[in-house]
Design an enzyme around this catalytic site. Sequence first.
Site, PDB file in Angstrom:
ATOM      1  N   LYS A  70       0.976  -1.175   0.070  1.00  0.00           N
ATOM      2  CA  LYS A  70       0.027   0.051  -0.006  1.00  0.00           C
ATOM      3  C   LYS A  70       0.974   1.335   0.032  1.00  0.00           C
ATOM      4  O   LYS A  70       1.628   1.479   0.730  1.00  0.00           O
ATOM      5  CB  LYS A  70      -0.906   0.079   1.247  1.00  0.00           C
ATOM      6  CG  LYS A  70      -1.863   1.292   1.195  1.00  0.00           C
ATOM      7  CD  LYS A  70      -2.490   1.380   2.751  1.00  0.00           C
ATOM      8  CE  LYS A  70      -3.074   2.653   3.055  1.00  0.00           C
ATOM      9  NZ  LYS A  70      -3.815   2.645   4.200  1.00  0.00           N
TER      10      LYS A  70
ATOM     11  N   ASP B 186      -2.145  10.628   3.409  1.00  0.00           N
ATOM     12  CA  ASP B 186      -3.679  10.098   3.623  1.00  0.00           C
ATOM     13  C   ASP B 186      -4.435  11.118   4.581  1.00  0.00           C
ATOM     14  O   ASP B 186      -4.266  11.012   5.795  1.00  0.00           O
ATOM     15  CB  ASP B 186      -3.848   8.842   4.361  1.00  0.00           C
ATOM     16  CG  ASP B 186      -5.345   8.653   4.621  1.00  0.00           C
ATOM     17  OD1 ASP B 186      -6.218   9.131   3.834  1.00  0.00           O
ATOM     18  OD2 ASP B 186      -5.493   7.539   5.364  1.00  0.00           O
TER      19      ASP B 186
ATOM     20  N   LYS C 214      -9.862  13.136   8.140  1.00  0.00           N
ATOM     21  CA  LYS C 214      -9.353  12.942   9.624  1.00  0.00           C
ATOM     22  C   LYS C 214      -9.352  14.011  10.451  1.00  0.00           C
ATOM     23  O   LYS C 214      -9.307  15.104   9.835  1.00  0.00           O
ATOM     24  CB  LYS C 214      -8.001  12.233   9.439  1.00  0.00           C
ATOM     25  CG  LYS C 214      -7.863  11.110   8.625  1.00  0.00           C
ATOM     26  CD  LYS C 214      -6.132  10.522   8.546  1.00  0.00           C
ATOM     27  CE  LYS C 214      -6.241   9.114   7.683  1.00  0.00           C
ATOM     28  NZ  LYS C 214      -6.625   8.003   8.574  1.00  0.00           N
TER      29      LYS C 214
ATOM     30  N   ASP D 253       1.818   6.435   5.575  1.00  0.00           N
ATOM     31  CA  ASP D 253       0.571   5.532   5.148  1.00  0.00           C
ATOM     32  C   ASP D 253       0.994   4.948   3.576  1.00  0.00           C
ATOM     33  O   ASP D 253       0.306   3.989   3.109  1.00  0.00           O
ATOM     34  CB  ASP D 253      -0.569   6.359   4.604  1.00  0.00           C
ATOM     35  CG  ASP D 253      -1.949   5.592   4.677  1.00  0.00           C
ATOM     36  OD1 ASP D 253      -1.731   4.376   5.546  1.00  0.00           O
ATOM     37  OD2 ASP D 253      -3.052   5.727   4.237  1.00  0.00           O
TER      38      ASP D 253
ATOM     39  N   ASP E 210     -11.993   7.315   3.820  1.00  0.00           N
ATOM     40  CA  ASP E 210     -10.825   7.292   4.707  1.00  0.00           C
ATOM     41  C   ASP E 210     -10.378   5.642   4.836  1.00  0.00           C
ATOM     42  O   ASP E 210      -9.529   5.287   5.472  1.00  0.00           O
ATOM     43  CB  ASP E 210     -10.896   7.626   6.082  1.00  0.00           C
ATOM     44  CG  ASP E 210      -9.643   7.729   6.934  1.00  0.00           C
ATOM     45  OD1 ASP E 210      -8.483   7.887   6.252  1.00  0.00           O
ATOM     46  OD2 ASP E 210      -9.575   7.883   8.098  1.00  0.00           O
TER      47      ASP E 210
ATOM     48  N   GLU F 286      -9.443   3.910   2.292  1.00  0.00           N
ATOM     49  CA  GLU F 286      -8.971   3.945   0.844  1.00  0.00           C
ATOM     50  C   GLU F 286      -7.748   3.017   0.608  1.00  0.00           C
ATOM     51  O   GLU F 286      -7.768   2.411  -0.524  1.00  0.00           O
ATOM     52  CB  GLU F 286      -8.504   5.369   0.384  1.00  0.00           C
ATOM     53  CG  GLU F 286      -6.983   5.670   1.056  1.00  0.00           C
ATOM     54  CD  GLU F 286      -6.668   5.475   2.398  1.00  0.00           C
ATOM     55  OE1 GLU F 286      -5.589   5.384   2.829  1.00  0.00           O
ATOM     56  OE2 GLU F 286      -7.551   5.784   3.136  1.00  0.00           O
TER      57      GLU F 286
ATOM     58  N   ARG G  90      -7.548  -0.244   1.390  1.00  0.00           N
ATOM     59  CA  ARG G  90      -8.000  -1.575   0.792  1.00  0.00           C
ATOM     60  C   ARG G  90      -8.524  -1.434  -0.670  1.00  0.00           C
ATOM     61  O   ARG G  90      -8.584  -2.459  -1.409  1.00  0.00           O
ATOM     62  CB  ARG G  90      -9.123  -2.140   1.535  1.00  0.00           C
ATOM     63  CG  ARG G  90     -10.300  -1.111   1.817  1.00  0.00           C
ATOM     64  CD  ARG G  90     -11.351  -1.214   3.125  1.00  0.00           C
ATOM     65  NE  ARG G  90     -10.591  -1.023   4.226  1.00  0.00           N
ATOM     66  CZ  ARG G  90     -11.018  -0.979   5.488  1.00  0.00           C
ATOM     67  NH1 ARG G  90     -12.196  -1.888   5.600  1.00  0.00           N
ATOM     68  NH2 ARG G  90     -10.397  -0.816   6.509  1.00  0.00           N
TER      69      ARG G  90
END
Length: 505
Positions: free
Chosen positions: A270, A275, A282, A293, A352, A354, A356
């Site tokens: 990933k 993010d 967030k 991230d 959020d 995202e 996956r």
Amino acid sequence: MSTSLSVHTESPSSLDADAVVVGYHSGGDAPEPASGAHDVDAAFSGGLASTLSLLGASGAPEEVHTLASLGAVKAPVVVAVGLGPAPTDGPVDPDTLSRAAGAALRSLSARPEGAGRVALALPARSADEAGAVALGARLGAYAFDRYRTGEKAERRAEKAGAATLTVISPAEDAAAAVERAGVLADAVSLTRDLVNTAPADLVPEDLASAAQEVAQRTGLAIEVLDEQALAEGGYGGLTGVGQGSANPPRLVRLAHSHPEATRTVAFVGKGITFDSGGLSLKPAGGMDWMKSDMAGAASVLAAMGAIADLGVKVNVVAYLAVAENMPSGTAQRPSDVLSIYGGKTVEVLNTDAEGRLVMADALVRAQEDEPDLVVDIATLTGAQLVALGTRVFAVMSNDDGVREDVVAAAGAAGEAAWPMPLPGELRAGLDSAVADIANVAGERWGGMLSAGVFLNEFIEEGVKWAHLDIAGPSFNQGGPHGYTSKGGTGAGTRTLVRIAEEYAK
């Protein structure tokens, strides 16, 4: 930072160095010198252990005491580091050695003059012990000074670059183990560097460029899909997550091929370079470390470089799913429906969640290479920290044997991992009223596990797959410890290399 490693067999008390590091075990009325420390201990009048006892030293793990040698040994400084109780049978635990070496080097590196020339006289009777000492010392000497300015920073960088580490070991194959440790340390340091880089300086295109540099250096094959190729190819996860940013997404494919290989492993990382949470924004307090991230993609990239450098006899393909998750007038909205690569549709209930989405694209693509094993690694859920804290990453799998093998590989690599289930009953919580699946469950409980269940939906039947959630261990927000610095840690990098080596056997 460039730190050299070498091996010597001579006594540490006579070695020309700026500092010598020795180990002590706890026990009795005073700390006891460990293997490798006896010559230095005996050089001090009454024994160095007696002096350490007067200073309150106990030999507890990672306890560090720095003393002037006053001519007792050739090096002007002696660093005594705790190793905990002496093992009753067998060698000292390798990770205990690595952490001790790391703690000692962090202490020396913090000096204005830097670490300089360091002789490591920690237990290194075998090649494995020598490698553990070398790895810990290299990682403990790590520093990220890219954004430091002024004369002090320049001096520190100059001293760090001149650091030389000598491992004292009688083992015949110590040199090979130390060389391998240097390759692993370089890989972990690259992961740390990428994670620590400010997100404005590491947008998706930049991370793809970093991959191209590694590929050029190591001979890895590389392919980069830009936003147009992703849209045309039907990579709806990457396209959807990246559409809110001015910096478009990328999918990077790397490949290591060995002429003697009989098996293929696929890694998927990933790579959300920042993010914000997208429109499901967030809170400010949870956003300042979201430059990390992309740690999964960084660890995959660095591991691929190490696998190539080590010449591991296995074929490895790797995918970096890279995007920036930002809020804007073009960002995806909660209730949008995306078509993942391969055709399965996902209703986005929370922007959020995202990671996956981009991972689903890459996982489906990776299976087209027909690997014997697929391993993905991601800073996927905050629930991982709730379940396992900041130093242990989770391992989930659709195969019990694979899960145990990956946990074992992590332990052998010196990383803490814990097996977690994929409860079938959580799948119902991901049902969507309009699409094949929703990206989040309707209830908050078991968030780490339901994320794994979501990813499992994109794994074809019969394909062996493991998922590593490194959300907490990938970034150290607390104080440094052992060989782990503040900020990016490089978590998972060594585990991936170890998995490749196991599949090469």
